[in-house]
Design a protein around this motif. Structure first.
Motif, mmCIF file in Angstrom:
data_model
loop_
_atom_site.group_PDB
_atom_site.id
_atom_site.type_symbol
_atom_site.label_atom_id
_atom_site.label_comp_id
_atom_site.label_asym_id
_atom_site.label_seq_id
_atom_site.Cartn_x
_atom_site.Cartn_y
_atom_site.Cartn_z
ATOM 1 N N SER A 83 67.243 25.974 35.247
ATOM 2 C CA SER A 83 68.697 26.162 35.205
ATOM 3 C C SER A 83 69.282 25.657 33.890
ATOM 4 O O SER A 83 70.203 26.264 33.329
ATOM 5 C CB SER A 83 69.356 25.440 36.384
ATOM 6 O OG SER A 83 69.099 24.041 36.337
ATOM 7 N N SER A 86 68.227 28.100 31.095
ATOM 8 C CA SER A 86 68.996 29.332 31.202
ATOM 9 C C SER A 86 70.389 29.141 30.609
ATOM 10 O O SER A 86 70.889 30.008 29.873
ATOM 11 C CB SER A 86 69.099 29.764 32.667
ATOM 12 O OG SER A 86 69.876 30.927 32.797
ATOM 13 N N TYR A 87 71.025 28.025 30.906
ATOM 14 C CA TYR A 87 72.371 27.760 30.398
ATOM 15 C C TYR A 87 72.383 27.743 28.873
ATOM 16 O O TYR A 87 73.223 28.388 28.236
ATOM 17 C CB TYR A 87 72.891 26.427 30.940
ATOM 18 C CG TYR A 87 74.179 25.990 30.269
ATOM 19 C CD1 TYR A 87 75.404 26.546 30.630
ATOM 20 C CD2 TYR A 87 74.160 25.045 29.245
ATOM 21 C CE1 TYR A 87 76.576 26.163 29.985
ATOM 22 C CE2 TYR A 87 75.320 24.660 28.600
ATOM 23 C CZ TYR A 87 76.531 25.220 28.980
ATOM 24 O OH TYR A 87 77.688 24.860 28.338
ATOM 25 N N ILE A 115 63.530 32.930 34.574
ATOM 26 C CA ILE A 115 64.916 33.188 34.160
ATOM 27 C C ILE A 115 65.046 34.351 33.193
ATOM 28 O O ILE A 115 66.166 34.725 32.825
ATOM 29 C CB ILE A 115 65.549 31.928 33.523
ATOM 30 C CG1 ILE A 115 64.795 31.542 32.246
ATOM 31 C CG2 ILE A 115 65.586 30.787 34.516
ATOM 32 C CD1 ILE A 115 65.474 30.451 31.439
#
Length: 219
Positions: A83, A86-87, A115
């Motif tokens: 996560s 991905s950000y 991702i």
């Protein structure tokens, strides 16, 4: 490289003395130019390219290679989970990523694979295991672009302790000037051997550590 071509610029910091890779200033320049030409076969000057790895010589070679290619390096913490990765890749609009396959039990390759579908702008992912082939893919006649001191060179992400990390654009003049002044204040000279203990994804490592030592002709 023009002043001290045969002086040792970089030593791989591993416990086995005999296995440490060593690079002179001439070596480092040649490898960085090779990396730049390989990058230019896949990306354009101004593109944002992420490097996701722990400290190693390849990180430093890519730092200079991306700079010579006129591209913007997006530094990524190797401890990031999917996560977080991905950000950063999405927020930075990275066009490519060069990555280490694993770090301290974290399968970075698996994390990236989970991702990829959410990152339409990410065109290429290149494993460090394939870097030799990647570097060999460049064209020796490729002319490197003109880069100015005000061009962006790096995107560093701030701490996310009070919210999502913020990407800060840094330019060539800013990072080199910061590194030079810090090295001068701490007494760096041509005979200095500096241990770069800071993570390279942080400015303490890639700016103060790497660029500060290089600018004072140290090792």
């Amino acid at each position: 490289a023009s002043c001290v071509p045969d002086k040792t610029a970089l030593v791989e910091g591993i416990p086995d003395v005999n296995a440490r890779r060593r690079y002179t200033y001439k070596d480092l320049l040649e490898r960085a130019e090779t990396a730049a030409r390989a990058l230019l076969t896949r990306f354009q000057p101004g593109d944002h390219i992420a490097v996701w790895s722990s400290n190693c010589p390849e990180w430093v070679i890519l730092q200079f290679g991306l700079s010579l290619a006129g591209m913007v390096m997006v530094t990524v913490n190797p401890a990031y989970r999917p996560s977080e990765l991905s950000y950063v890749l999405k927020q930075s609009r990275s066009k490519g990523i060069l990555y280490q396959k694993s770090y301290r039990g974290n399968s970075m390759e698996d994390s990236l694979a989970t991702i990829r579908g959410d990152l339409p702008e990410l065109r290429q992912a290149i494993s460090f295991d394939n870097l030799d082939n990647f570097f060999a893919s460049g064209e020796r006649e490729q002319t490197l672009p003109k880069v100015t001191s005000s061009d962006p060179v790096m995107i560093q992400y701030t701490s996310g302790t009070t919210g999502f990390p913020k990407g800060a654009h840094l330019h060539h003049h800013g990072v080199t000037n910061n590194a030079r002044l810090t090295a001068t204040i701490r007494g760096g000279t041509g005979g200095t051997v500096d241990i770069s203990a800071m993570p390279l994804f942080h400015t303490g490592g890639c700016v103060v550590g790497v660029l500060g030592t290089i600018q004072t002709h140290g090792t």
